[in-house]
Motif scaffolding. Structure first.
Motif, short mmCIF file in Angstrom:
data_model
loop_
_atom_site.label_atom_id
_atom_site.label_comp_id
_atom_site.label_asym_id
_atom_site.label_seq_id
_atom_site.Cartn_x
_atom_site.Cartn_y
_atom_site.Cartn_z
N GLU A 52 0.79 -1.23 0.00
CA GLU A 52 0.00 0.00 0.00
C GLU A 52 0.83 1.28 0.00
OE1 GLU A 52 -2.39 -0.25 3.51
OE2 GLU A 52 -3.05 -2.29 3.03
N GLY A 53 2.14 1.18 -0.13
CA GLY A 53 3.00 2.35 0.03
C GLY A 53 2.80 3.44 -1.00
N ALA A 54 2.59 3.07 -2.26
CA ALA A 54 2.35 4.09 -3.29
C ALA A 54 0.96 4.66 -3.11
CB ALA A 54 2.49 3.48 -4.68
N LEU A 55 0.83 5.96 -3.24
CA LEU A 55 -0.45 6.62 -3.01
C LEU A 55 -1.54 6.06 -3.92
CD1 LEU A 55 -1.55 8.78 -1.15
CD2 LEU A 55 -1.07 10.45 -2.93
N ALA A 99 6.42 11.64 -10.36
CA ALA A 99 6.00 10.24 -10.30
C ALA A 99 5.49 9.79 -11.67
CB ALA A 99 4.91 10.04 -9.25
N ARG A 100 5.46 8.48 -11.82
CA ARG A 100 4.88 7.87 -13.02
C ARG A 100 4.08 6.65 -12.56
NH1 ARG A 100 9.43 6.17 -15.98
NH2 ARG A 100 9.10 4.04 -15.33
N ILE A 119 8.22 6.53 -7.97
CA ILE A 119 8.02 7.66 -7.07
C ILE A 119 9.32 8.44 -6.89
CG2 ILE A 119 7.29 8.30 -4.73
CD1 ILE A 119 5.12 6.82 -6.40
N ARG A 120 9.22 9.78 -7.06
CA ARG A 120 10.37 10.65 -6.84
C ARG A 120 10.06 11.77 -5.84
NH1 ARG A 120 9.90 9.95 -12.17
NH2 ARG A 120 9.23 12.08 -12.53
N SER A 121 8.92 11.66 -5.16
CA SER A 121 8.53 12.68 -4.18
C SER A 121 7.68 12.01 -3.10
CB SER A 121 7.73 13.79 -4.86
OG SER A 121 7.11 14.60 -3.90
N LEU A 125 3.60 9.04 -1.61
CA LEU A 125 3.68 7.90 -0.69
C LEU A 125 2.56 7.96 0.34
CD1 LEU A 125 7.52 7.83 0.02
CD2 LEU A 125 6.20 6.27 -1.44
N ARG A 126 1.95 6.82 0.59
CA ARG A 126 0.93 6.73 1.62
C ARG A 126 1.58 6.65 3.00
NH1 ARG A 126 -2.74 2.87 -0.54
NH2 ARG A 126 -3.83 4.63 -1.39
N TYR A 127 2.76 6.06 3.06
CA TYR A 127 3.47 5.91 4.33
C TYR A 127 4.90 6.43 4.18
CZ TYR A 127 -0.27 2.51 4.87
OH TYR A 127 -1.49 1.91 4.92
#
Length: 186
Positions: A52-55, A99-100, A119-121, A125-127
């Motif tokens: 679940e880490g990626a938003l 991000a992509r 992810i580059r920012s 991120l969710r966590y």
């Protein structure tokens, strides 16, 4: 003192006052303004971070755009469905400045599946932590030992998931530079 420096100083004081609950990036905002991200939730178990880490994890394209706004660019390319070569599905990529998100679009089911998040920012991120800028030693302290490691990356995987879900932390100068969430799509 310039307005930018004063703003950064105030943001730093706010972070100290609230115990670091909000992260601020100083380089990605419009016209150089700081970008504020959701409060960090603190460390979570490896399996939760991987799943679940990626938003955008668990979201379709419309929900992702609803949460993050319109991407700078959208790319789409047809692909043959691996189960039925008579069906054409699509790979759709949403490009944001930091991000992509790559979605596999199943034509028959009218469904989007997140395949890859780059992810580059920390706003994506969710966590966090770990996030962009986290020192490599802190990533290991938070998530344990990786399944693979080199001088320029740490790779983790969900050990209790039914399918591989690798997360790769790309490193630059001993800190996380980019995070790749590679989701399973069948």
């Amino acid at each position: 003192m310039t307005a930018r420096v004063a703003g950064l100083a105030l943001a730093g004081l706010a972070l100290l006052a609230c115990g670091g609950g909000t992260s601020v990036e100083t380089s990605g905002g419009p016209l150089g303004q700081p970008v504020e991200y959701p409060p960090a939730t603190g460390p979570v178990p490896l399996e939760t971070y991987v799943r679940e880490g990626a938003l955008a994890a668990g979201l379709d394209r419309a929900q992702t755009v609803g949460r993050l706004g319109a991407p700078e660019r959208i790319e789409a390319q047809p692909v043959t469905n691996r189960h039925d070569p008579r069906i054409t599905d699509s790979i759709v990529t949403l490009h944001y400045p930091d991000a992509r998100y790559v979605f596999y679009v199943v034509t028959q089911a009218d469904r989007d599946l997140l395949d890859l998040a780059v992810i580059r920012s920390n706003r994506h991120l969710r966590y966090a932590p770990p996030g962009i800028g986290t020192p490599v030693d802190s990533v290991r302290a938070l998530l344990g030992e990786p399944v693979a490691a080199r001088f320029d990356l740490l790779e983790y995987d969900c050990l209790t998931c039914e399918v591989p879900l690798p997360v790769t932390f790309e490193l630059r100068d001993g800190r996380v530079h980019r995070i790749l969430f590679d989701y399973y799509v069948d």
